[in-house]
Every structure is written in structure tokens, then in C-alpha cells.
Design a protein around this motif. Structure first.
Motif, PDB file in Angstrom:
ATOM      1  N   LYS A   1     123.419  51.966  34.738  1.00 41.96           N
ATOM      2  CA  LYS A   1     122.533  51.493  33.672  1.00 41.96           C
ATOM      3  C   LYS A   1     122.054  52.645  32.791  1.00 41.96           C
ATOM      4  O   LYS A   1     121.873  52.505  31.590  1.00 41.96           O
ATOM      5  N   SER A   2     121.849  53.788  33.411  1.00 44.65           N
ATOM      6  CA  SER A   2     121.377  54.959  32.669  1.00 44.65           C
ATOM      7  C   SER A   2     121.833  56.228  33.375  1.00 44.65           C
ATOM      8  O   SER A   2     121.842  56.279  34.605  1.00 44.65           O
ATOM      9  N   THR A   3     122.210  57.219  32.590  1.00 40.93           N
ATOM     10  CA  THR A   3     122.556  58.520  33.182  1.00 40.93           C
ATOM     11  C   THR A   3     121.450  59.532  32.933  1.00 40.93           C
ATOM     12  O   THR A   3     121.601  60.708  33.231  1.00 40.93           O
ATOM     13  N   GLU A   4     120.314  59.066  32.378  1.00 36.81           N
ATOM     14  CA  GLU A   4     119.215  59.966  32.058  1.00 36.81           C
ATOM     15  C   GLU A   4     117.927  59.657  32.814  1.00 36.81           C
ATOM     16  O   GLU A   4     117.065  60.522  32.938  1.00 36.81           O
ATOM     17  N   ASP A   5     117.803  58.439  33.324  1.00 39.55           N
ATOM     18  CA  ASP A   5     116.572  58.022  33.994  1.00 39.55           C
ATOM     19  C   ASP A   5     116.891  57.389  35.341  1.00 39.55           C
ATOM     20  O   ASP A   5     117.977  56.833  35.541  1.00 39.55           O
ATOM     21  N   PRO A   6     115.957  57.437  36.288  1.00 41.75           N
ATOM     22  CA  PRO A   6     116.208  56.825  37.597  1.00 41.75           C
ATOM     23  C   PRO A   6     116.316  55.311  37.497  1.00 41.75           C
ATOM     24  O   PRO A   6     115.601  54.680  36.701  1.00 41.75           O
ATOM     25  N   ASP A   7     117.212  54.733  38.260  1.00 44.51           N
ATOM     26  CA  ASP A   7     117.402  53.286  38.281  1.00 44.51           C
ATOM     27  C   ASP A   7     116.740  52.738  39.545  1.00 44.51           C
ATOM     28  O   ASP A   7     117.335  52.714  40.615  1.00 44.51           O
ATOM     29  N   PHE A   8     115.503  52.300  39.421  1.00 44.13           N
ATOM     30  CA  PHE A   8     114.765  51.818  40.585  1.00 44.13           C
ATOM     31  C   PHE A   8     115.266  50.454  41.052  1.00 44.13           C
ATOM     32  O   PHE A   8     115.103  50.096  42.217  1.00 44.13           O
ATOM     33  N   ASN A   9     115.861  49.708  40.144  1.00 38.84           N
ATOM     34  CA  ASN A   9     116.480  48.444  40.540  1.00 38.84           C
ATOM     35  C   ASN A   9     117.617  48.709  41.527  1.00 38.84           C
ATOM     36  O   ASN A   9     117.748  48.049  42.556  1.00 38.84           O
ATOM     37  N   MET A  10     118.439  49.707  41.202  1.00 38.68           N
ATOM     38  CA  MET A  10     119.525  50.107  42.091  1.00 38.68           C
ATOM     39  C   MET A  10     118.971  50.612  43.426  1.00 38.68           C
ATOM     40  O   MET A  10     119.472  50.272  44.496  1.00 38.68           O
ATOM     41  N   LEU A  11     117.923  51.421  43.360  1.00 44.95           N
ATOM     42  CA  LEU A  11     117.309  51.933  44.589  1.00 44.95           C
ATOM     43  C   LEU A  11     116.870  50.787  45.487  1.00 44.95           C
ATOM     44  O   LEU A  11     117.121  50.805  46.701  1.00 44.95           O
ATOM     45  N   ALA A  12     116.236  49.786  44.915  1.00 45.87           N
ATOM     46  CA  ALA A  12     115.762  48.644  45.702  1.00 45.87           C
ATOM     47  C   ALA A  12     116.927  47.916  46.370  1.00 45.87           C
ATOM     48  O   ALA A  12     116.818  47.479  47.527  1.00 45.87           O
TER      49      ALA A  12
ATOM     50  N   GLY B   1     118.447  61.640  41.952  1.00 49.24           N
ATOM     51  CA  GLY B   1     119.060  61.398  40.665  1.00 49.24           C
ATOM     52  C   GLY B   1     118.065  61.072  39.581  1.00 49.24           C
ATOM     53  O   GLY B   1     117.441  60.014  39.588  1.00 49.24           O
ATOM     54  N   LYS B   2     117.855  62.023  38.663  1.00 51.19           N
ATOM     55  CA  LYS B   2     117.056  61.820  37.460  1.00 51.19           C
ATOM     56  C   LYS B   2     115.572  61.564  37.727  1.00 51.19           C
ATOM     57  O   LYS B   2     114.905  60.893  36.937  1.00 51.19           O
ATOM     58  N   ILE B   3     115.067  62.083  38.824  1.00 53.32           N
ATOM     59  CA  ILE B   3     113.629  62.022  39.083  1.00 53.32           C
ATOM     60  C   ILE B   3     112.988  63.209  38.361  1.00 53.32           C
ATOM     61  O   ILE B   3     113.189  64.360  38.741  1.00 53.32           O
ATOM     62  N   HIS B   4     112.191  62.925  37.322  1.00 43.94           N
ATOM     63  CA  HIS B   4     111.646  63.979  36.473  1.00 43.94           C
ATOM     64  C   HIS B   4     110.145  64.195  36.636  1.00 43.94           C
ATOM     65  O   HIS B   4     109.621  65.200  36.151  1.00 43.94           O
ATOM     66  N   THR B   5     109.446  63.254  37.285  1.00 42.34           N
ATOM     67  CA  THR B   5     107.990  63.359  37.370  1.00 42.34           C
ATOM     68  C   THR B   5     107.493  63.002  38.771  1.00 42.34           C
ATOM     69  O   THR B   5     108.187  62.285  39.513  1.00 42.34           O
ATOM     70  N   PRO B   6     106.297  63.468  39.150  1.00 48.54           N
ATOM     71  CA  PRO B   6     105.705  63.062  40.429  1.00 48.54           C
ATOM     72  C   PRO B   6     105.526  61.551  40.512  1.00 48.54           C
ATOM     73  O   PRO B   6     105.666  60.965  41.595  1.00 48.54           O
ATOM     74  N   GLU B   7     105.237  60.924  39.389  1.00 48.50           N
ATOM     75  CA  GLU B   7     105.043  59.467  39.386  1.00 48.50           C
ATOM     76  C   GLU B   7     106.337  58.741  39.747  1.00 48.50           C
ATOM     77  O   GLU B   7     106.319  57.737  40.467  1.00 48.50           O
ATOM     78  N   GLN B   8     107.467  59.248  39.262  1.00 44.90           N
ATOM     79  CA  GLN B   8     108.754  58.644  39.618  1.00 44.90           C
ATOM     80  C   GLN B   8     109.075  58.860  41.093  1.00 44.90           C
ATOM     81  O   GLN B   8     109.674  57.992  41.736  1.00 44.90           O
ATOM     82  N   ALA B   9     108.674  59.997  41.626  1.00 46.92           N
ATOM     83  CA  ALA B   9     108.870  60.247  43.052  1.00 46.92           C
ATOM     84  C   ALA B   9     108.049  59.263  43.880  1.00 46.92           C
ATOM     85  O   ALA B   9     108.537  58.701  44.872  1.00 46.92           O
ATOM     86  N   LEU B  10     106.808  59.041  43.460  1.00 42.18           N
ATOM     87  CA  LEU B  10     105.954  58.077  44.163  1.00 42.18           C
ATOM     88  C   LEU B  10     106.519  56.665  44.060  1.00 42.18           C
ATOM     89  O   LEU B  10     106.485  55.897  45.028  1.00 42.18           O
ATOM     90  N   GLU B  11     107.044  56.315  42.898  1.00 46.24           N
ATOM     91  CA  GLU B  11     107.644  54.989  42.741  1.00 46.24           C
ATOM     92  C   GLU B  11     108.856  54.832  43.654  1.00 46.24           C
ATOM     93  O   GLU B  11     109.111  53.753  44.192  1.00 46.24           O
TER      94      GLU B  11
END
Length: 244
Positions: free
Chosen positions: A167-178, A194-204
Motif C-alpha cells: 500500500k505504501s513504501t514510505e509509511d507503516p501499514d498497520f492494516n498489514m501488521l494487524a 519497516g517505515k516506523i518514523h516516530t515514537p507514536e508509530q512504535a506505540l501504535e
């Protein structure tokens, strides 16, 4: 999944934590002798739970610095195959000998230069190195499920950006992770990479069921962080390469 006490301890050490991928190419602007050791020392100072290190030489150098779990790999590129993460049993052996606690391998549905399926390496490791934890780098939930069924202990969508349907090569795909977390239930552990850029994305990532989170270039490679800024500020004129 049957795990030894040692394996259980290593997996527990990674729980809900940050794994810092310490890698640099010789063509990187930041490359200097001992740069990987400095990256690792910085990650340790900052409270990382584990490290992901490329090449036996670098694994050996970092091993003397810490008792933290090391995910080891060896990127070996071949013009006849897209498979490059620890693609052979010989590479696996070298990574283990260097001191890695976990071996990361390409477990995608792609052929190696030797004409085998990449995921076949899992069966070889289980046979020759039964005490070694295996992290299967995959692209999607189908490959994740296959890798776990073959005996991998952990999976990570490290190679997601190489999926034609990504879906994206620049941002994390949390749908895929789920989806990966869902197929992994009762079979193994999921690391988000893959493409985790912020602490908030790590927490998500943890919220969606990741056992731990791997972050690399955003922490350790400032030239790529700069490119992410300039790419957006220049109306996306520059692309971030798939191979970095």
C-alpha cells in the motif's frame, strides 16, 4: 511452539521494546570505521532492548559491547536473485558463529540464486541449528503464516516494501501488521519493522499486537531522514530508493 528456557528469556527481553537496526553502507555519508559500534553504543545508551546487525564482522564487534539480544543477518546481493538477507546456510552459520542470538532470513515466496525458494532456509536452520531463534523477514501475512508453519519463531514485515501489492513504501501499514498478528496467534511472535518514523508509530505497533518494534534508518542514518523531509518539501520530486 516449543522453546528452551534460553529462547524464552531472549524473547522476553524483547517484549514491548525497541530494537535498533544498526547498519550503514560504505557509500553512506556517515560511514567511518567503527560506525556500527558507535550506533550500537548509542542505542544501548538510549535504552534499546535489542539490536539488529548486518554482517558477521559487525556482529562480532558489537557482541563484545553488550549482552542485549542481537538479531544477526548478512546481506548478500546476487544479480540473479532478489533474495539478499542471509540467503544461504553458510551465511547463517557465519552469523551464528559471530555471536547472534537470532538469525534473520528472507522467507519470502521468491527464488534464491541457487533456484530454491527463500523460505526453504527455515527448514535447513531447524535441522542444523535447532537451538537458534529464527526471524523470518516477509512481505505479507501469507508469507508470515508459511514461515511460522515451517518453524520460524518470529516474523517481521521487513520486506513489505518489495511486495508488488504494498500500500505504501514510505509509511507503516498497520492494516498489514494487524493481519500478520492475526495469522501468528499461537504460532509465534511478530516484530514490526519497516517505515516506523516516530515514537507514536512504535506505540501504535505495540497496540496492534507487535511483540516489539524495529527501527533503523530514522535513528541511525540521518541522510535518509533528511531525504524524507526534502522529498515532501520539494513536492515529492525525489524518491527514496527501495535498496538503502
Amino acid at each position: 511452539m516449543q522453546l528452551s528456557d534460553t529462547q524464552k528469556t531472549l524473547i522476553a527481553q524483547l517484549k514491548d521494546g525497541l530494537i535498533v537496526s544498526c547498519q550503514a553502507k560504505k557509500t553512506d555519508p556517515i560511514y567511518l570505521p567503527e560506525i556500527i559500534e558507535k550506533m550500537a553504543a548509542s542505542a544501548i545508551w538510549g535504552g534499546a532492548n535489542g539490536l539488529r546487525i548486518d554482517t558477521p564482522m559487525n556482529i562480532t564487534a558489537v557482541r563484545v559491547l553488550t549482552k542485549l539480544p542481537i538479531i544477526g543477518l548478512w546481506k548478500l546481493y546476487h544479480k540473479e536473485s532478489d533474495v539478499f538477507i542471509t540467503p544461504t546456510l553458510e551465511a547463517v552459520a557465519a552469523v551464528i558463529k559471530a555471536g547472534a542470538d537470532v538469525v534473520a532470513v528472507d522467507a519470502t515466496n521468491r527464488q534464491t540464486a541457487e533456484g530454491e525458494m527463500a523460505y526453504d532456509i527455515i527448514k535447513k536452520i531447524k535441522k542444523h541449528y535447532p537451538d537458534t531463534l529464527i526471524l523470518a523477514d516477509i512481505r505479507n501475512e501469507t508469507e508470515a503464516e508459511r514461515a511460522l508453519d515451517l518453524g520460524a519463531h518470529m516474523v517481521a514485515p521487513t520486506l513489505y516494501r518489495f511486495d508488488p501489492d504494498a500500500k505504501s513504501t514510505e509509511d507503516p501499514d498497520f492494516n498489514m501488521l494487524a493481519r500478520i498478528v492475526k495469522v501468528a496467534q499461537g504460532k509465534g511472535f511478530v516484530l514490526m519493522e519497516g517505515k516506523i518514523h516516530t515514537p507514536e508509530q512504535a506505540l501504535e505497533s505495540l497496540f496492534h499486537g507487535a511483540h516489539s518494534v524495529v527501527v533503523g534508518s530514522t535513528i541511525t542514518r540521518p541522510h535518509l531522514t533528511t531525504l524524507r523531509f526534502t522529498r515532501k518539501m520539494s513536492h515529492y520530486e525525489n524518491d527514496i530508493p527501495l535498496y538503502y
